[in-house]
Write a protein that holds these residues in place. Sequence first.
Motif, mmCIF file in Angstrom:
data_model
loop_
_atom_site.group_PDB
_atom_site.id
_atom_site.type_symbol
_atom_site.label_atom_id
_atom_site.label_comp_id
_atom_site.label_asym_id
_atom_site.label_seq_id
_atom_site.Cartn_x
_atom_site.Cartn_y
_atom_site.Cartn_z
ATOM 1 N N ASN A 1 5.693 6.601 3.316
ATOM 2 C CA ASN A 1 6.026 6.292 4.559
ATOM 3 C C ASN A 1 5.259 7.264 5.605
ATOM 4 O O ASN A 1 5.235 7.361 6.876
ATOM 5 N N GLY A 2 4.481 8.153 5.041
ATOM 6 C CA GLY A 2 3.648 9.282 5.735
ATOM 7 C C GLY A 2 2.382 8.587 6.299
ATOM 8 O O GLY A 2 1.846 7.376 5.834
ATOM 9 N N ASN B 1 -0.090 -3.492 -0.269
ATOM 10 C CA ASN B 1 1.164 -3.367 -0.718
ATOM 11 C C ASN B 1 2.278 -3.900 0.109
ATOM 12 O O ASN B 1 3.363 -4.099 -0.310
ATOM 13 N N ILE B 2 1.881 -3.834 1.412
ATOM 14 C CA ILE B 2 3.077 -4.666 2.295
ATOM 15 C C ILE B 2 3.087 -6.172 2.014
ATOM 16 O O ILE B 2 4.391 -6.450 2.043
ATOM 17 N N MET C 1 2.459 9.680 0.237
ATOM 18 C CA MET C 1 2.664 10.131 1.692
ATOM 19 C C MET C 1 3.819 10.379 2.264
ATOM 20 O O MET C 1 4.392 9.364 2.371
ATOM 21 N N ARG C 2 4.278 11.716 2.491
ATOM 22 C CA ARG C 2 5.680 11.787 3.239
ATOM 23 C C ARG C 2 5.663 12.184 4.480
ATOM 24 O O ARG C 2 4.701 12.895 4.981
ATOM 25 N N VAL C 3 6.508 11.780 5.295
ATOM 26 C CA VAL C 3 6.603 12.190 6.648
ATOM 27 C C VAL C 3 7.276 13.435 6.656
ATOM 28 O O VAL C 3 8.267 13.681 6.381
ATOM 29 N N THR D 1 -3.802 0.371 -0.492
ATOM 30 C CA THR D 1 -3.028 1.239 0.235
ATOM 31 C C THR D 1 -1.650 0.381 0.793
ATOM 32 O O THR D 1 -1.484 -0.969 0.752
ATOM 33 N N GLY D 2 -0.766 1.165 1.511
ATOM 34 C CA GLY D 2 0.642 0.371 1.998
ATOM 35 C C GLY D 2 1.594 1.243 1.587
ATOM 36 O O GLY D 2 1.819 1.312 0.298
ATOM 37 N N ARG D 3 2.573 1.182 2.427
ATOM 38 C CA ARG D 3 3.989 1.795 1.889
ATOM 39 C C ARG D 3 4.642 0.731 1.036
ATOM 40 O O ARG D 3 4.334 -0.589 0.973
ATOM 41 N N GLY D 4 5.588 1.259 0.181
ATOM 42 C CA GLY D 4 6.266 0.336 -0.658
ATOM 43 C C GLY D 4 5.579 -0.201 -1.809
ATOM 44 O O GLY D 4 5.729 -1.267 -2.446
#
Length: 213
Positions: free
Chosen positions: A53-54, A147-148, A194-196, A176-179
Amino acid sequence: MSVGSEDTKDRAGYAATSDERHRERMQRKKELIDRKIARATIERGVLVVNTGNGKGKSSSGFGMLARSLGHGFQCGVVQFIKGSFSTGEEAFFRRFEELDYHVMGEGFTWETQDKERDIRAAQAAWAIAARMLADPGYDFVLLDELNIALAHRYIALDDVLAAVAARPPQQHVVITGRGAPDALIEAADTVTDMRVVKHAFKAGIKAQKGIEL
């Protein structure tokens, strides 16, 4: 000998001892790293996944793209989500003749609000990406925000896994992409989550050119 002279001598002796200990630690570290480098003898393309999510997933991918172009690689980029607004990376990288650049998305899903339209855009993007992954002429392929599309099931995960597994042996791929799905993480050679910690947007600061755009 005066007290001041003794203090100066003690400090000098302590500094010399500290320097020697530092050299010894660095020498041991160097020997360890040299052994690891000597064991890394496999030379082939790698699959890199940047997720979490970062901030920085796409930025890292485009950094590797810049590095690859610097080495004279033939590169391809497919952006699966971004598309309804211009970005600095697109404006910059399109000047390179060695780069095949495709912006295929129509914006974030909450902007389009049309699932079937999003699916069509994602599948059109995947058709181009699959062609790149099958072509040995591409040394480096960046699939930005794939990834989204996978998380929304706009593209079949099995198709992606099969394509990256069958790609030319020396081809590097960055996704790339969250999830990121677990199966893709398992297939990857390098994964960064990646962490927020903090983000300016949460403080009401809008997206800035050069940072987010």
